[in-house]
Motif scaffolding. Structure first.
Motif, short mmCIF file in Angstrom:
data_model
loop_
_atom_site.label_atom_id
_atom_site.label_comp_id
_atom_site.label_asym_id
_atom_site.label_seq_id
_atom_site.Cartn_x
_atom_site.Cartn_y
_atom_site.Cartn_z
N GLU A 2 0.81 -1.21 0.06
CA GLU A 2 -0.02 -0.01 0.07
C GLU A 2 1.05 1.36 0.31
OE1 GLU A 2 -2.61 -0.24 3.50
OE2 GLU A 2 -1.12 0.96 4.80
N ARG A 4 0.59 5.23 1.35
CA ARG A 4 0.16 6.22 2.34
C ARG A 4 0.44 7.68 2.15
NH1 ARG A 4 -2.75 4.41 6.60
NH2 ARG A 4 -2.86 2.03 6.74
N VAL A 9 -4.83 6.52 1.78
CA VAL A 9 -4.62 4.97 1.79
C VAL A 9 -4.72 4.48 0.31
CG1 VAL A 9 -4.34 2.79 2.67
CG2 VAL A 9 -4.85 4.57 4.11
N LEU A 10 -3.92 4.10 -0.48
CA LEU A 10 -4.10 3.43 -1.72
C LEU A 10 -3.31 1.92 -1.80
CD1 LEU A 10 -2.92 6.46 -2.06
CD2 LEU A 10 -2.83 5.94 -4.37
N ARG A 11 -4.18 1.11 -2.30
CA ARG A 11 -3.90 -0.44 -2.31
C ARG A 11 -4.27 -0.71 -3.85
NH1 ARG A 11 -8.34 -3.10 -2.87
NH2 ARG A 11 -9.92 -2.70 -1.86
N ASP A 17 -13.27 -5.17 -6.05
CA ASP A 17 -13.55 -3.87 -6.38
C ASP A 17 -14.24 -3.46 -7.43
OD1 ASP A 17 -11.85 -3.38 -3.74
OD2 ASP A 17 -10.07 -3.15 -5.02
N TRP A 56 -0.86 -6.33 -12.32
CA TRP A 56 -0.01 -6.50 -10.79
C TRP A 56 0.55 -7.95 -10.76
CZ3 TRP A 56 1.37 -3.37 -7.49
CH2 TRP A 56 0.82 -2.19 -7.39
N TRP A 64 -4.63 1.32 -8.55
CA TRP A 64 -5.11 1.41 -7.09
C TRP A 64 -6.32 1.97 -6.71
CZ3 TRP A 64 -0.65 0.51 -4.34
CH2 TRP A 64 0.76 0.67 -4.94
N VAL A 66 -8.24 4.17 -3.84
CA VAL A 66 -7.84 5.19 -3.10
C VAL A 66 -8.92 5.44 -1.93
CG1 VAL A 66 -7.41 7.79 -2.71
CG2 VAL A 66 -6.71 6.56 -4.97
N SER A 67 -8.62 5.30 -0.47
CA SER A 67 -9.46 5.57 0.38
C SER A 67 -9.05 6.63 1.51
CB SER A 67 -9.57 4.37 1.33
OG SER A 67 -10.31 3.08 0.53
N ASP A 118 5.73 6.01 -6.90
CA ASP A 118 6.16 4.81 -6.86
C ASP A 118 6.52 4.23 -8.20
OD1 ASP A 118 5.70 1.90 -5.61
OD2 ASP A 118 4.33 1.82 -7.27
#
Length: 168
Positions: A2, A4, A9-11, A17, A56, A64, A66-67, A118
């Motif tokens: 993840e 941050r 928070v990105l995962r 999803d 991935w 990703w 995003v939350s 990233d």
């Protein structure tokens, strides 16, 4: 894995999803910014998510979710740009889709910058691309805030590693 930021928070996206991404993508405000203005069918979103999850697995990068405060509010798409762009088809295109309830809060820039960082640092890319419809004023205003973004043609923009230190 993840990422941050101060607020987010990105995962990596997962097959679970699909409905969340669809709710963000098909929100009325978002629809107005798309090329077609039409809702994306669930089957098409499921196929896109499947391809992103596979990217991935195979390549170690992808899209990703995003939350903020545990609530999904956006997603960042990352995928090979493909043929017809005028650049190497294996170069990566990045796009951010934010639910309209969170527009104007800096989420797109913050999430996009985290993913760009990233891609530059962990994945080792030298540049990334963004395709933006010339009529999409919101995205154009966002891109204007990215130091070093360079317009290549009517719709394609390039951001290189040198701009990394300036990204929010």
């Amino acid at each position: 894995m993840e990422l941050r930021t101060e607020r987010l928070v990105l995962r990596p996206v997962t097959e679970d999803d699909v409905d969340t991404l669809l709710a963000i993508r098909n929100a009325p405000g978002v629809l107005a910014t798309t090329n077609t203005g039409a809702e994306l069918p669930r089957e098409q979103m499921a196929a896109q998510v499947g391809r992103r999850v596979e990217t991935w697995r195979e390549r170690g990068f992808g899209s990703w979710l995003v939350s903020s405060g545990g609530e999904p509010i956006a997603f960042v798409e990352v995928h090979p740009i493909g043929e017809g762009s005028g650049v190497d088809p294996d170069e990566l295109e990045l796009g951010v889709v934010v639910h309209p309830d969170h527009w104007g809060s800096g989420v797109a820039l913050e999430a996009g910058a985290a993913v760009a960082r990233d891609l530059f640092e962990r994945v080792g890319r030298e540049r990334i691309y963004a395709g933006i419809d010339p009529a999409n004023d919101k995205s154009l205003r966002l891109l204007a805030k990215v130091p070093g973004a360079r317009q290549l043609d009517e719709e394609l923009y390039e951001i290189d590693r040198a701009a990394l230190g300036s990204l929010a």
